[in-house]
Design a protein around this motif. Structure first.
Motif, PDB file in Angstrom:
ATOM      1  N   ILE A 105       8.399   3.826  -5.651  1.00 33.42           N
ATOM      2  CA  ILE A 105       9.230   2.637  -5.825  1.00 33.42           C
ATOM      3  C   ILE A 105       8.444   1.333  -5.757  1.00 33.42           C
ATOM      4  CG2 ILE A 105      11.266   3.796  -4.929  1.00 33.42           C
ATOM      5  CD1 ILE A 105      10.764   2.560  -2.223  1.00 33.42           C
ATOM      6  N   ARG A 106       7.108   1.422  -5.509  1.00 34.82           N
ATOM      7  CA  ARG A 106       6.298   0.201  -5.439  1.00 34.82           C
ATOM      8  C   ARG A 106       6.218  -0.461  -6.812  1.00 34.82           C
ATOM      9  NH1 ARG A 106       0.615   2.086  -3.619  1.00 34.82           N
ATOM     10  NH2 ARG A 106       1.060   3.434  -5.409  1.00 34.82           N
ATOM     11  N   PRO A 107       5.947  -1.758  -6.856  1.00 38.45           N
ATOM     12  CA  PRO A 107       5.821  -2.426  -8.160  1.00 38.45           C
ATOM     13  C   PRO A 107       4.795  -1.756  -9.064  1.00 38.45           C
ATOM     14  CG  PRO A 107       5.893  -4.053  -6.392  1.00 38.45           C
ATOM     15  CD  PRO A 107       5.810  -2.714  -5.735  1.00 38.45           C
ATOM     16  N   GLN A 108       3.633  -1.396  -8.509  1.00 35.12           N
ATOM     17  CA  GLN A 108       2.600  -0.787  -9.343  1.00 35.12           C
ATOM     18  C   GLN A 108       3.006   0.611  -9.815  1.00 35.12           C
ATOM     19  OE1 GLN A 108       2.369  -1.704  -6.152  1.00 35.12           O
ATOM     20  NE2 GLN A 108       0.787  -0.586  -4.994  1.00 35.12           N
ATOM     21  N   ASP A 109       3.804   1.326  -9.000  1.00 39.51           N
ATOM     22  CA  ASP A 109       4.338   2.614  -9.444  1.00 39.51           C
ATOM     23  C   ASP A 109       5.280   2.436 -10.632  1.00 39.51           C
ATOM     24  OD1 ASP A 109       3.055   3.995  -7.350  1.00 39.51           O
ATOM     25  OD2 ASP A 109       4.740   3.639  -5.983  1.00 39.51           O
ATOM     26  N   LEU A 110       6.090   1.396 -10.552  1.00 43.03           N
ATOM     27  CA  LEU A 110       7.065   1.127 -11.616  1.00 43.03           C
ATOM     28  C   LEU A 110       6.377   0.789 -12.928  1.00 43.03           C
ATOM     29  CD1 LEU A 110       9.525  -1.005  -9.462  1.00 43.03           C
ATOM     30  CD2 LEU A 110       9.782   1.405 -10.105  1.00 43.03           C
ATOM     31  N   GLY A 112       0.799  -1.218   0.000  1.00 44.40           N
ATOM     32  CA  GLY A 112       0.000   0.000   0.000  1.00 44.40           C
ATOM     33  C   GLY A 112       0.833   1.270   0.000  1.00 44.40           C
ATOM     34  N   SER A 113       2.086   1.187   0.416  1.00 43.56           N
ATOM     35  CA  SER A 113       2.938   2.376   0.475  1.00 43.56           C
ATOM     36  C   SER A 113       4.343   2.008   0.031  1.00 43.56           C
ATOM     37  CB  SER A 113       2.986   2.945   1.900  1.00 43.56           C
ATOM     38  OG  SER A 113       3.694   2.064   2.757  1.00 43.56           O
ATOM     39  N   GLY A 114       5.139   3.031  -0.242  1.00 43.32           N
ATOM     40  CA  GLY A 114       6.519   2.778  -0.622  1.00 43.32           C
ATOM     41  C   GLY A 114       7.314   2.131   0.488  1.00 43.32           C
ATOM     42  N   TRP A 115       7.104   2.583   1.729  1.00 46.39           N
ATOM     43  CA  TRP A 115       7.847   2.006   2.841  1.00 46.39           C
ATOM     44  C   TRP A 115       7.436   0.562   3.102  1.00 46.39           C
ATOM     45  CZ3 TRP A 115      12.307   2.803   4.509  1.00 46.39           C
ATOM     46  CH2 TRP A 115      12.739   2.343   5.758  1.00 46.39           C
ATOM     47  N   GLU A 116       6.155   0.247   2.880  1.00 42.86           N
ATOM     48  CA  GLU A 116       5.731  -1.145   2.999  1.00 42.86           C
ATOM     49  C   GLU A 116       6.427  -2.006   1.947  1.00 42.86           C
ATOM     50  OE1 GLU A 116       1.836  -4.052   2.467  1.00 42.86           O
ATOM     51  OE2 GLU A 116       1.530  -1.878   2.630  1.00 42.86           O
ATOM     52  N   ALA A 117       6.580  -1.468   0.745  1.00 39.21           N
ATOM     53  CA  ALA A 117       7.291  -2.208  -0.312  1.00 39.21           C
ATOM     54  C   ALA A 117       8.723  -2.504   0.110  1.00 39.21           C
ATOM     55  CB  ALA A 117       7.271  -1.419  -1.618  1.00 39.21           C
ATOM     56  N   VAL A 118       9.380  -1.522   0.730  1.00 37.89           N
ATOM     57  CA  VAL A 118      10.743  -1.730   1.204  1.00 37.89           C
ATOM     58  C   VAL A 118      10.781  -2.806   2.280  1.00 37.89           C
ATOM     59  CG1 VAL A 118      12.684  -0.649   2.413  1.00 37.89           C
ATOM     60  CG2 VAL A 118      11.472   0.606   0.613  1.00 37.89           C
ATOM     61  N   GLU A 123       9.807   7.426   5.601  1.00 36.58           N
ATOM     62  CA  GLU A 123       8.648   6.743   5.016  1.00 36.58           C
ATOM     63  C   GLU A 123       7.999   7.602   3.932  1.00 36.58           C
ATOM     64  OE1 GLU A 123       5.899   5.070   7.742  1.00 36.58           O
ATOM     65  OE2 GLU A 123       7.457   4.358   9.127  1.00 36.58           O
ATOM     66  N   SER A 124       7.831   8.875   4.206  1.00 33.50           N
ATOM     67  CA  SER A 124       7.222   9.740   3.195  1.00 33.50           C
ATOM     68  C   SER A 124       8.147   9.901   1.987  1.00 33.50           C
ATOM     69  CB  SER A 124       6.892  11.115   3.795  1.00 33.50           C
ATOM     70  OG  SER A 124       8.067  11.761   4.274  1.00 33.50           O
ATOM     71  N   THR A 125       9.449   9.871   2.230  1.00 35.53           N
ATOM     72  CA  THR A 125      10.400   9.937   1.119  1.00 35.53           C
ATOM     73  C   THR A 125      10.256   8.706   0.230  1.00 35.53           C
ATOM     74  OG1 THR A 125      11.960  11.200   2.472  1.00 35.53           O
ATOM     75  CG2 THR A 125      12.835  10.126   0.502  1.00 35.53           C
ATOM     76  N   ALA A 126      10.043   7.540   0.836  1.00 37.47           N
ATOM     77  CA  ALA A 126       9.828   6.318   0.057  1.00 37.47           C
ATOM     78  C   ALA A 126       8.612   6.458  -0.846  1.00 37.47           C
ATOM     79  CB  ALA A 126       9.672   5.123   0.991  1.00 37.47           C
ATOM     80  N   ASP A 127       7.560   7.103  -0.331  1.00 40.58           N
ATOM     81  CA  ASP A 127       6.382   7.317  -1.168  1.00 40.58           C
ATOM     82  C   ASP A 127       6.688   8.279  -2.310  1.00 40.58           C
ATOM     83  OD1 ASP A 127       4.654   5.622   0.177  1.00 40.58           O
ATOM     84  OD2 ASP A 127       4.023   7.168   1.595  1.00 40.58           O
ATOM     85  N   GLN A 128       7.447   9.307  -2.017  1.00 35.95           N
ATOM     86  CA  GLN A 128       7.785  10.278  -3.060  1.00 35.95           C
ATOM     87  C   GLN A 128       8.607   9.654  -4.189  1.00 35.95           C
ATOM     88  OE1 GLN A 128       9.406  13.596  -0.458  1.00 35.95           O
ATOM     89  NE2 GLN A 128       8.416  14.805  -2.059  1.00 35.95           N
ATOM     90  N   ASP A 134      -5.511   2.871  -4.654  1.00 36.71           N
ATOM     91  CA  ASP A 134      -4.705   4.065  -4.872  1.00 36.71           C
ATOM     92  C   ASP A 134      -3.610   3.835  -5.911  1.00 36.71           C
ATOM     93  OD1 ASP A 134      -2.260   3.847  -2.163  1.00 36.71           O
ATOM     94  OD2 ASP A 134      -3.211   2.276  -3.383  1.00 36.71           O
ATOM     95  N   HIS A 135      -3.804   2.859  -6.834  1.00 31.40           N
ATOM     96  CA  HIS A 135      -2.782   2.531  -7.830  1.00 31.40           C
ATOM     97  C   HIS A 135      -2.376   3.737  -8.664  1.00 31.40           C
ATOM     98  CE1 HIS A 135      -0.561   0.269 -10.794  1.00 31.40           C
ATOM     99  NE2 HIS A 135      -1.350   0.715 -11.761  1.00 31.40           N
ATOM    100  N   ARG A 136      -3.303   4.636  -8.933  1.00 30.89           N
ATOM    101  CA  ARG A 136      -3.002   5.764  -9.802  1.00 30.89           C
ATOM    102  C   ARG A 136      -2.673   7.040  -9.029  1.00 30.89           C
ATOM    103  NH1 ARG A 136      -1.787   3.766 -14.709  1.00 30.89           N
ATOM    104  NH2 ARG A 136      -3.260   2.122 -15.264  1.00 30.89           N
ATOM    105  N   ARG A 137      -2.437   6.920  -7.734  1.00 31.47           N
ATOM    106  CA  ARG A 137      -2.180   8.121  -6.969  1.00 31.47           C
ATOM    107  C   ARG A 137      -0.812   8.691  -7.339  1.00 31.47           C
ATOM    108  NH1 ARG A 137       0.799   7.535  -1.962  1.00 31.47           N
ATOM    109  NH2 ARG A 137       1.637   5.433  -1.773  1.00 31.47           N
TER     110      ARG A 137
END
Length: 524
Positions: free
Chosen positions: A493-498, A309-315, A485-490, A520-523
């Motif tokens: 880096i998530r698979p769906q973001d890629l 759900g978030s970049g930090w979760e992906a990490v 954590e917020s930097t990870a979202d910025q 939130d895939h398109r956020r």
């Protein structure tokens, strides 16, 4: 001292029951006592022939090895120390030529002390003949395997041995450019062994004699196919490219030499951004590839199915200790596989990079897989070696990306980290065979990107890919620790973001689960 088998004994050890068929020896007229008129040379050869039953220091022929036909070259150390002279060079040249004419892999079973002193410089120049024949065989897209017996020293090691595509060694064999009588006083004898050469990345594996036939058979089966069918599409032996010919409309360049020369390149259809495979189906990669070579299938994900759900979760998911690593993916993907063991430059990285060939659905696929640790320079050089070899043999490549980044300690810099990474970037960019990539965990900056195939990279739900680790990005931007954590979202880096960014083609789910798309895939 390890047991020293004769040429015929080692041939019987590896050849199938139908037996070894010796190639005729080329005729050569010799002066009395050879080209230098070395007194007693003829008598020495006669005694060697009587003692061994051989007329020269090599025996060449063909045989089936575990069902795959190959040209075999066996050295007879009992004949003047397995030394190379003019007649040895004649036989070796004929064996290489037979391999190219009949599209057969070549196996050298080496036991030699080097060049024959009684023939002087004419003996030494046989190494140039061998190197030329090896190069022609390499250009023809045919695999060469060396088995290092005791001893393998001098020019025999520096040509037939170290110049082979795959180097296997018998336990305890003396291996080194310097023979036992020409080393510096006090030299450590352990440095001149099969085990030492394997640890230094100059040989791929030490194989007990009782396992040699099975191991050779596996390598030949994977690199050459049954009954000598080579996976590559190399040119006819001795043929030269035709200058001035261009590509057909809509195809890629055809210039160059080697096994894939003049085959042309074809482009696949473009994927639809954001699409994902249906449950139980494998996504189909595409790339600019040599005609007729199908890409390696993309592996299914072995971990969790849901997207982060978030970049930090992906990490966090990528770094989790329970996440499946490269060995689990390779075991699930291949029916059998073999390992390339070193970079040929003095190094290995067995904990950071796994490279080799395996069988998938009845055909051979090469693989280079990061294991989740910081990759050492030797690991990158081994991967580059693997990709170049697969390209020459016409074998598709699978790369698995999983590293927090390239090793960045002082020793890594002294070992040439930047140049090693550049080798992999170059090998992937130049590959004429299809390269398929799956990001299975951490995609840490350029040290991960080097292995990724442009336009044919996929990701698992348990992965991320980032220009830099979020913690380091926050530090560079002088943000407090709580901003990581917020930097990870910025960084997105998530698979769906890629997928949305076009960096990867899609997200691969487990074999029995589709990959859900979060709200939130398109956020942004």
């Amino acid at each position: 001292m390890p047991e020293r088998l004769s040429a015929r004994e080692v041939l019987a050890l590896v050849a199938d029951a139908d037996g070894f068929r010796e190639l005729p020896a080329p005729a050569r007229e010799s002066r009395p006592d050879g080209p230098l008129r070395w007194q007693g040379y003829d008598a020495s050869r006669a005694r060697a022939a009587e003692r061994t039953g051989e007329q020269e220091s090599v025996v060449c022929g063909t045989a089936l090895v575990e069902g795959t036909r190959a040209v075999l070259i066996a050295f007879e150390f009992g004949f003047l120390g397995g030394s190379l002279g003019e007649r040895t060079g004649d036989r070796l040249e004929a064996a290489y030529g037979h391999a190219r004419e009949h599209r057969l892999p070549l196996v050298s079973l080496i036991a030699t002390g080097g060049s024959r002193m009684q023939e002087g410089m004419l003996a030494l120049t046989q190494l140039q003949r061998v190197a030329r024949q090896s190069a022609l065989t390499r250009e023809a897209g045919l695999p060469q395997i060396a088995v290092l017996r005791d001893p393998t020293t001098g020019g025999g090691w520096a040509t037939l041995g170290a110049g082979a595509d795959v180097v296997l060694a018998l336990p305890g064999a003396q291996v080194g450019f310097a023979g036992s009588r020409v080393r510096p006083p006090g030299a450590d004898p352990a440095a001149y062994t099969a085990e030492s050469q394997t640890a230094a990345g100059s040989a791929d594996a030490v194989v007990p004699a009782r396992e040699l036939k099975e191991t050779l058979g596996r390598w030949l089966r994977l690199l050459a196919g049954p009954a000598g069918a080579i996976p590559g599409t190399g040119p006819a032996p001795g043929s030269e490219p035709t200058p001035g010919t261009g590509s057909a409309p809509g195809t890629g360049p055809t210039q160059g030499t080697g096994p894939m020369a003049s085959t042309g390149l074809t482009r696949g259809t473009e994927p639809t951004p954001g699409t994902e495979p249906a449950a139980g189906t494998e996504p189909t990669p595409h790339t600019e590839t040599a005609a007729g070579i199908e890409p390696a299938p993309v592996p299914f994900a072995l971990g969790r199915a849901g997207l982060p759900g978030s970049g930090w979760e992906a990490v966090g998911r990528a770094r989790a200790s329970e996440r499946p690593r490269a060995r689990a993916y390779l075991d699930a993907y291949f029916g059998e596989r073999v390992l390339l063991g070193g970079d040929r430059c003095g190094g290995t990285d067995p904990d950071g990079m796994l490279c080799g060939f395996g069988e998938r659905d009845g055909r051979t696929v090469a693989y280079a897989a990061q294991t989740g640790t910081a990759t050492r320079p030797a690991g990158y050089r081994t991967a580059a070696r693997l990709i170049r070899l697969a390209d020459r043999l016409g074998v598709p490549v699978l790369t698995l990306v999983d590293t927090p980044g390239a090793a960045n300690d002082a020793e890594a810099e002294r070992q040439g980290a930047g140049a090693a990474i550049a080798e992999v970037f170059g090998a992937v960019a130049a590959a004429r065979v299809p390269v398929t990539t799956l990001v299975i965990g951490e995609g840490g900056s350029g040290g991960a990107l080097a292995l990724a195939a442009p336009g044919s990279t996929w990701a698992t739900p348990d992965s991320y890919f980032s220009v830099i680790a979020p913690e380091l990005a926050a530090a560079i931007l002088k943000r407090p620790p709580e901003a990581v954590e917020s930097t990870a979202d910025q960084l997105r880096i998530r698979p769906q973001d890629l997928v949305e960014l076009g960096v990867v083609r899609g997200v691969v789910g487990p074999a029995d689960h589709p990959v859900p798309e979060p709200p939130d895939h398109r956020r942004t």
